[in-house]
Design an enzyme around this catalytic site. Structure first.
Site, mmCIF file in Angstrom:
data_model
loop_
_atom_site.group_PDB
_atom_site.id
_atom_site.type_symbol
_atom_site.label_atom_id
_atom_site.label_comp_id
_atom_site.label_asym_id
_atom_site.label_seq_id
_atom_site.Cartn_x
_atom_site.Cartn_y
_atom_site.Cartn_z
ATOM 1 N N VAL A 15 -2.620 -7.820 -2.387
ATOM 2 C CA VAL A 15 -2.000 -8.603 -1.315
ATOM 3 C C VAL A 15 -2.983 -9.544 -0.602
ATOM 4 O O VAL A 15 -2.582 -10.299 0.277
ATOM 5 C CB VAL A 15 -1.285 -7.694 -0.278
ATOM 6 C CG1 VAL A 15 -0.035 -7.076 -0.888
ATOM 7 C CG2 VAL A 15 -2.217 -6.622 0.274
ATOM 8 N N GLY A 31 0.843 -1.209 0.000
ATOM 9 C CA GLY A 31 0.000 0.000 0.000
ATOM 10 C C GLY A 31 0.863 1.239 0.000
ATOM 11 O O GLY A 31 0.626 2.177 0.759
ATOM 12 N N ALA A 32 1.870 1.234 -0.897
ATOM 13 C CA ALA A 32 3.003 2.147 -0.690
ATOM 14 C C ALA A 32 2.974 3.428 -1.494
ATOM 15 O O ALA A 32 3.837 4.264 -1.301
ATOM 16 C CB ALA A 32 4.299 1.393 -0.999
ATOM 17 N N TYR A 71 -13.750 -3.365 10.063
ATOM 18 C CA TYR A 71 -12.403 -2.751 10.126
ATOM 19 C C TYR A 71 -11.768 -2.998 11.501
ATOM 20 O O TYR A 71 -10.590 -3.375 11.599
ATOM 21 C CB TYR A 71 -12.555 -1.257 9.844
ATOM 22 C CG TYR A 71 -11.262 -0.473 9.741
ATOM 23 C CD1 TYR A 71 -10.449 -0.579 8.619
ATOM 24 C CD2 TYR A 71 -10.877 0.406 10.751
ATOM 25 C CE1 TYR A 71 -9.273 0.168 8.506
ATOM 26 C CE2 TYR A 71 -9.715 1.158 10.646
ATOM 27 C CZ TYR A 71 -8.911 1.037 9.525
ATOM 28 O OH TYR A 71 -7.753 1.778 9.433
ATOM 29 N N ALA A 72 -12.553 -2.797 12.574
ATOM 30 C CA ALA A 72 -12.016 -3.004 13.929
ATOM 31 C C ALA A 72 -11.594 -4.462 14.118
ATOM 32 O O ALA A 72 -10.546 -4.748 14.714
ATOM 33 C CB ALA A 72 -13.054 -2.609 14.978
ATOM 34 N N ALA A 73 -12.409 -5.404 13.603
ATOM 35 C CA ALA A 73 -12.067 -6.829 13.726
ATOM 36 C C ALA A 73 -10.768 -7.127 12.979
ATOM 37 O O ALA A 73 -9.888 -7.849 13.479
ATOM 38 C CB ALA A 73 -13.204 -7.691 13.177
HETATM 39 P P1 NAP Z 1 -4.940 5.061 1.650
HETATM 40 O O1 NAP Z 1 -4.466 6.454 1.390
HETATM 41 O O2 NAP Z 1 -6.323 4.692 1.249
HETATM 42 O O3 NAP Z 1 -3.882 4.042 0.969
HETATM 43 C C1 NAP Z 1 -4.099 2.656 1.010
HETATM 44 C C2 NAP Z 1 -3.029 1.968 0.183
HETATM 45 O O4 NAP Z 1 -3.289 0.557 0.228
HETATM 46 C C3 NAP Z 1 -3.014 2.382 -1.267
HETATM 47 O O5 NAP Z 1 -1.684 2.494 -1.717
HETATM 48 C C4 NAP Z 1 -3.710 1.212 -1.971
HETATM 49 O O6 NAP Z 1 -3.219 1.096 -3.300
HETATM 50 C C5 NAP Z 1 -3.275 0.040 -1.093
HETATM 51 N N1 NAP Z 1 -4.154 -1.130 -1.164
HETATM 52 C C6 NAP Z 1 -5.479 -1.186 -0.884
HETATM 53 N N2 NAP Z 1 -5.939 -2.428 -1.093
HETATM 54 C C7 NAP Z 1 -4.893 -3.168 -1.529
HETATM 55 C C8 NAP Z 1 -4.731 -4.516 -1.919
HETATM 56 N N3 NAP Z 1 -5.759 -5.392 -1.918
HETATM 57 N N4 NAP Z 1 -3.511 -4.949 -2.308
HETATM 58 C C9 NAP Z 1 -2.457 -4.095 -2.311
HETATM 59 N N5 NAP Z 1 -2.545 -2.810 -1.942
HETATM 60 C C10 NAP Z 1 -3.748 -2.353 -1.560
HETATM 61 O O7 NAP Z 1 -4.839 4.698 3.190
HETATM 62 P P2 NAP Z 1 -3.937 5.298 4.385
HETATM 63 O O8 NAP Z 1 -4.768 6.249 5.137
HETATM 64 O O9 NAP Z 1 -2.603 5.711 3.888
HETATM 65 O O10 NAP Z 1 -3.831 3.991 5.296
HETATM 66 C C11 NAP Z 1 -2.713 3.108 5.270
HETATM 67 C C12 NAP Z 1 -2.880 2.089 6.387
HETATM 68 O O11 NAP Z 1 -3.013 2.787 7.638
HETATM 69 C C13 NAP Z 1 -4.136 1.233 6.257
HETATM 70 O O12 NAP Z 1 -3.869 -0.084 6.679
HETATM 71 C C14 NAP Z 1 -5.132 1.894 7.209
HETATM 72 O O13 NAP Z 1 -6.094 0.992 7.673
HETATM 73 C C15 NAP Z 1 -4.185 2.353 8.307
HETATM 74 N N6 NAP Z 1 -4.728 3.454 9.102
HETATM 75 C C16 NAP Z 1 -5.052 4.657 8.541
HETATM 76 C C17 NAP Z 1 -5.559 5.667 9.350
HETATM 77 C C18 NAP Z 1 -5.953 7.028 8.806
HETATM 78 O O14 NAP Z 1 -6.496 7.840 9.580
HETATM 79 N N7 NAP Z 1 -5.691 7.342 7.550
HETATM 80 C C19 NAP Z 1 -5.727 5.451 10.721
HETATM 81 C C20 NAP Z 1 -5.382 4.221 11.255
HETATM 82 C C21 NAP Z 1 -4.874 3.237 10.440
HETATM 83 P P3 NAP Z 1 -4.069 0.436 -4.508
HETATM 84 O O15 NAP Z 1 -5.458 0.975 -4.411
HETATM 85 O O16 NAP Z 1 -3.327 0.848 -5.742
HETATM 86 O O17 NAP Z 1 -4.001 -1.041 -4.287
#
Ligand code: NAP
Length: 244
Positions: free
Chosen positions: A61, A10-11, A152-154
């Protein structure tokens, strides 16, 4: 000696991109994975221009065969892996009464099954590293729960249990497995919330502000460093005090 290699899922945007920039600046060569090849290529070009050694691996993934292909690619390109950051994640929010089975499955597969698939595939290379590290990006919601986010929480609580079990299995091999649990972070994932939802979230943050990707990247940077060699099975909340 080749550079240490970090694989980040998710980079190409949000928290994953901030982690990639930080680890790249600290001397890691980077393997970046996500589904969108165009977005990965655009971000990799930005990193390359800053002198970071980077390769991209388009993969869903949550799909075992795509994860297998991803590791074949990492093996061929780098032949080593020192740090794995399981960061890919999605939300499909809704109150439980209205939550569809497909929303449950999509979130559990993307956020939790992926961590099983990717961590298992990474083990062989990580155990060869003198400093193997896994950091799983969970959420404060996995610690506290949140209405409208039972799926999501689970998934995020599941990541914590998985990480602790894995930390115990591999502690004697020098592999450290830890969790970072971000709170409310500015990214595409939180951009879609309406003003009332954002105000409610802000009200629950003692620090009084949303976090940034850089806040989370700093915690990941510590956990993959030599300084964290005696830290395993821990959950580090990066949340401005939300979950204390
Ligand atoms: P984001 O901006 O939506 O980015 C998510 C990334 O994950 C994207 O690069 C997306 O790329 C990739 N992704 C999604 N589904 C995928 C799959 N099946 N296979 C491979 N890659 C996948 O989210 P973010 O806010 O940066 O969050 C990153 C992580 O932090 C997540 O695990 C999220 O749950 C966690 N988090 C975020 C927050 C917040 O407030 N933002 C808070 C707590 C935790 P593609 O769509 O190109 O695959």
């Amino acid at each position: 000696m080749s550079k240490p290699v970090a694989l980040i899922t998710g980079a190409h945007r949000g928290i994953g991109a901030a982690i990639a920039k930080k680890l790249g600046a600290e001397g890691f060569a980077l393997a970046l994975a996500a589904r969108s090849l165009d977005a990965l290529n655009a971000f990799a070009a930005e990193l390359s221009a800053q002198g970071v050694e980077v390769a991209v691996f388009p993969a869903d993934v949550s799909d075992a065969s795509q994860v297998e292909a991803l590791f074949k690619g990492v093996q061929e390109k780098f032949g080593r892996l020192d740090a794995l950051v399981n960061n890919a994640g999605i939300t499909r929010d809704g109150l439980l009464l209205r939550m569809k089975e497909e929303d449950w499955d999509a979130v559990l597969d993307t956020n939790l099954k992926s961590v099983f698939l990717v961590s298992k595939a990474a083990l062989r290379l990580l155990l060869k590293s003198s400093q193997g590290r896994i950091v799983n990006v969970s959420s404060v919601v996995g610690v506290t729960g949140n209405p409208g986010q039972s799926n999501y929480a689970a998934s995020k609580a599941g990541m914590i249990g998985f990480s602790k079990a894995m930390a115990r299995e591999y502690a004697t091999k020098g592999l450290c497995v830890n969790v970072v649990a971000p709170g409310f972070i500015e990214s595409d994932m939180t951009d879609h919330l309406n003003e009332a939802q954002k105000a409610a979230a802000l009200g629950a943050i003692p620090a009084g502000r949303m976090g940034s990707g850089d806040d989370v990247a700093a915690a990941v940077s510590f956990l993959v460093s030599a300084s964290a060699a005696y830290v395993t099975g821990q959950v580090l909340c990066v949340d401005g005090g939300m979950a204390m």
